[in-house]
Motif scaffolding. Structure first.
Motif, short mmCIF file in Angstrom:
data_model
loop_
_atom_site.label_atom_id
_atom_site.label_comp_id
_atom_site.label_asym_id
_atom_site.label_seq_id
_atom_site.Cartn_x
_atom_site.Cartn_y
_atom_site.Cartn_z
N PHE A 8 11.41 -8.15 32.93
CA PHE A 8 10.16 -8.92 32.92
C PHE A 8 10.43 -10.41 32.81
O PHE A 8 9.80 -11.22 33.50
N VAL A 58 4.73 -6.41 36.06
CA VAL A 58 5.78 -5.75 35.28
C VAL A 58 5.31 -5.54 33.85
O VAL A 58 5.51 -4.47 33.25
N ALA A 59 4.67 -6.56 33.26
CA ALA A 59 4.16 -6.43 31.90
C ALA A 59 3.11 -5.32 31.81
O ALA A 59 3.07 -4.57 30.82
#
Length: 304
Positions: free
Chosen positions: A256, A276-277
């Motif tokens: 990330f 991604v988070a």
């Protein structure tokens, strides 16, 4: 007895709700929203729906790194579950025994590393394990195991395991203290009745103490899961954002970081980083949800 009115309750809860909303809920919602956008070179954002997620999960240029980080995270968690929590249970069981000399000192020394900065921990272990100036080889030589020493942090096959063991060493005090507190809460009259019936200490532990602390063991498990899938600082402090060698120690946290902020030749993308988070959040949410649905319901009947 005076009852609390609705407006009084609202006043009492307002500070906590505002702080949670400003620093947790709203950033989370904005991150979820940002994951559905992309930005051009001028910084202008446009809605792309699930394209960012399809890119991360299925595009060969992105998916290989993501799934590598995911698999490393699974191994990181499994090592903690196999070592940290059983060791914490063993230590807590020993320290809960009556008449153990120096128990308070030992508990303090074991818990002390959890209070230290992860940067300090990483730097110290780098010095210890360095094949050039570290003392690890000399310490193994004192017990006749010098031939076993290797640059564990520099080998793809051992780097993740080594960092996992460092993490276990640092944080084993947390499950130890949680389980220790649960063992102290076991009713004395139950243990005395078991002793009166002639039960051995080992039988009392397995058949009485252990079932009664199942809720605490479940809590320790879910805390370990959340912490491991949010792990970043130890990997970054020891191996940097590239999580070398050759991404062998790459976790979702470092993946990330590179995606969002960029690193060296990789250009950062806030929108891809938000995606991604969001995936990290969904993984943790799925794990926590599975725990409550499949495990927590079965543990409730053992509550003290």
């Amino acid at each position: 007895m005076k009852t609390i009115r609705a407006w009084q309750l609202a006043v009492l809860l307002a500070p906590a709700v505002l702080i949670y909303a400003l620093f947790s809920a709203l950033p989370l919602l904005d991150t979820l929203r940002l994951g559905f956008y992309t930005a051009n070179d001028a910084g202008v954002r446009s809605f792309v729906g699930l394209d960012n997620y399809r890119t991360i999960l299925f595009d060969p240029d992105w998916s290989a790194a993501f799934w590598n980080a995911m698999w490393n995270n699974v191994k990181f968690f499994c090592i903690h579950m196999a070592l940290q929590n059983p060791i914490g249970l063993l230590l807590a069981s020993l320290f809960s025994l009556k008449g153990l000399r120096g128990a308070r000192t030992y508990r303090t020394l074991i818990f002390l590393p959890t209070l230290l900065s992860v940067v300090i921990i990483g730097f110290i272990w780098q010095l210890i394990l360095s094949p050039l100036w570290g003392v690890g080889e000399k310490l193994l030589g004192l017990v006749g195991l010098a031939d076993w020493f290797a640059p564990w942090l520099g080998q793809e096959s051992t780097a993740l395991l080594t960092l996992s063991l460092i993490s276990v060493w640092q944080y084993v005090g947390i499950p130890m203290m949680l389980i220790y507190a649960a063992l102290l809460a076991v009713p004395e009259e139950v243990l005395e009745a078991a002793h009166a019936e002639g039960a051995s200490g080992l039988r009392i532990f397995w058949q009485i103490k252990l079932p009664l602390i199942y809720p605490t063991l479940g809590l320790v498990t879910i805390l370990t899961f959340v912490a491991n899938f949010n792990a970043f600082d130890l990997i970054y402090s020891v191996k940097g954002a590239l999580a070398g060698p050759n991404y062998a120690t790459d976790l979702l946290g470092t993946y990330f970081y590179r995606t969002f902020f960029g690193y060296q030749a990789q250009i950062g993308s806030p929108t891809m980083g938000a995606a991604v988070a969001t995936l990290m959040f969904l993984v943790i949410l799925a794990g926590v949800g599975a725990y409550f649905v499949m495990v927590q319901r079965r543990l409730t009947r053992y509550a003290l």
